[in-house]
Write a protein that holds these residues in place. Structure first.
Motif, mmCIF file in Angstrom:
data_model
loop_
_atom_site.group_PDB
_atom_site.id
_atom_site.type_symbol
_atom_site.label_atom_id
_atom_site.label_comp_id
_atom_site.label_asym_id
_atom_site.label_seq_id
_atom_site.Cartn_x
_atom_site.Cartn_y
_atom_site.Cartn_z
ATOM 1 N N ILE A 128 11.367 67.134 14.280
ATOM 2 C CA ILE A 128 10.056 66.504 14.135
ATOM 3 C C ILE A 128 9.891 65.957 12.724
ATOM 4 C CG2 ILE A 128 7.571 66.951 14.133
ATOM 5 C CD1 ILE A 128 8.044 68.822 16.505
ATOM 6 N N ALA B 221 6.845 66.167 27.635
ATOM 7 C CA ALA B 221 6.975 65.585 26.292
ATOM 8 C C ALA B 221 7.905 64.370 26.358
ATOM 9 C CB ALA B 221 7.515 66.628 25.318
ATOM 10 N N ASP C 99 10.297 61.229 24.617
ATOM 11 C CA ASP C 99 11.215 60.937 23.516
ATOM 12 C C ASP C 99 11.387 59.418 23.464
ATOM 13 O OD1 ASP C 99 13.031 61.047 21.485
ATOM 14 O OD2 ASP C 99 14.705 61.657 22.742
ATOM 15 N N SER D 296 4.635 60.122 20.322
ATOM 16 C CA SER D 296 5.714 61.072 20.557
ATOM 17 C C SER D 296 5.611 62.284 19.633
ATOM 18 C CB SER D 296 7.068 60.392 20.370
ATOM 19 O OG SER D 296 8.097 61.333 20.511
ATOM 20 N N ASP E 97 4.753 65.930 21.142
ATOM 21 C CA ASP E 97 5.610 67.111 20.970
ATOM 22 C C ASP E 97 4.790 68.316 20.540
ATOM 23 O OD1 ASP E 97 7.814 65.617 21.664
ATOM 24 O OD2 ASP E 97 8.546 65.372 19.618
#
Length: 179
Positions: A27, A85, A87, A112, A116
């Motif tokens: 992240i 979630a 990507d 995104s 997350d």
């Protein structure tokens, strides 16, 4: 068995290792690439996509599993939180090749990042509900303010750590350039 790596013999990847070491590093790396000023300009659409969008996706997946596979609704929602979630790596790469506007790229990347965070909080809260033997669905209502407390607290901690690291990097860079 790898004879030339004896230290790896006893190494096990745990959920804590993934959650507290690997995931924050991923992240953090993703957040370095995003333009913070553009993200702040578009924070409300990003949050709208990330939080309600994630909740809707989790509910659709969870309810779909609950109907089709006849599993417990909490377990189905847990899977929904895990799988919902997004990507954006491929999408952002296509955007760059096509010359799509910077705002749309920031919306996708920002969504995104916050998506997350939303998924992690939802997954952990639903997992706690699934693993609690005395849990009843009437007890789920207090989880809503807890979600926002954890989500906003995580953002707050992230901002403080980012400011501290930014200041440290500026001071280290300033010392290097003056030497």
């Amino acid at each position: 068995y790898i004879p030339f790596f004896p230290l790896l013999k006893n190494f096990h990847i745990t959920s804590e290792l993934v959650l507290f070491v690997f995931l924050p590093a991923l992240i953090f790396e993703a957040s370095l690439k995003i333009d913070a000023r553009e993200l702040l300009k578009n924070i409300w659409p990003v949050l709208l996509l990330a939080i309600p969008g994630m909740l809707i996706s989790m509910l659709l997946v969870g309810i779909g599993l609950w109907f089709t596979l006849d599993v417990d609704i909490a377990v189905a929602l847990l899977f929904g939180a895990l799988i919902s979630a997004t990507d954006p790596v491929a999408v952002v790469a296509i955007f760059k090749n096509l010359g799509i506007s910077k705002r749309l790229t920031v919306l996708v990347e920002g969504e995104s990042l916050f998506n997350d965070a939303t998924a992690i909080v939802l997954f952990n809260m639903i997992l706690a509900m699934v693993l609690t033997p005395q849990f009843s669905y009437s007890n789920a209502l207090p989880a809503i303010p807890e979600f926002f407390r954890v989500f906003l607290g995580g953002i707050g901690v992230g901002v403080v750590v980012a400011l501290l690291m930014s200041e440290l990097m500026v001071r280290l860079n300033h010392e290097d350039s003056s030497a």
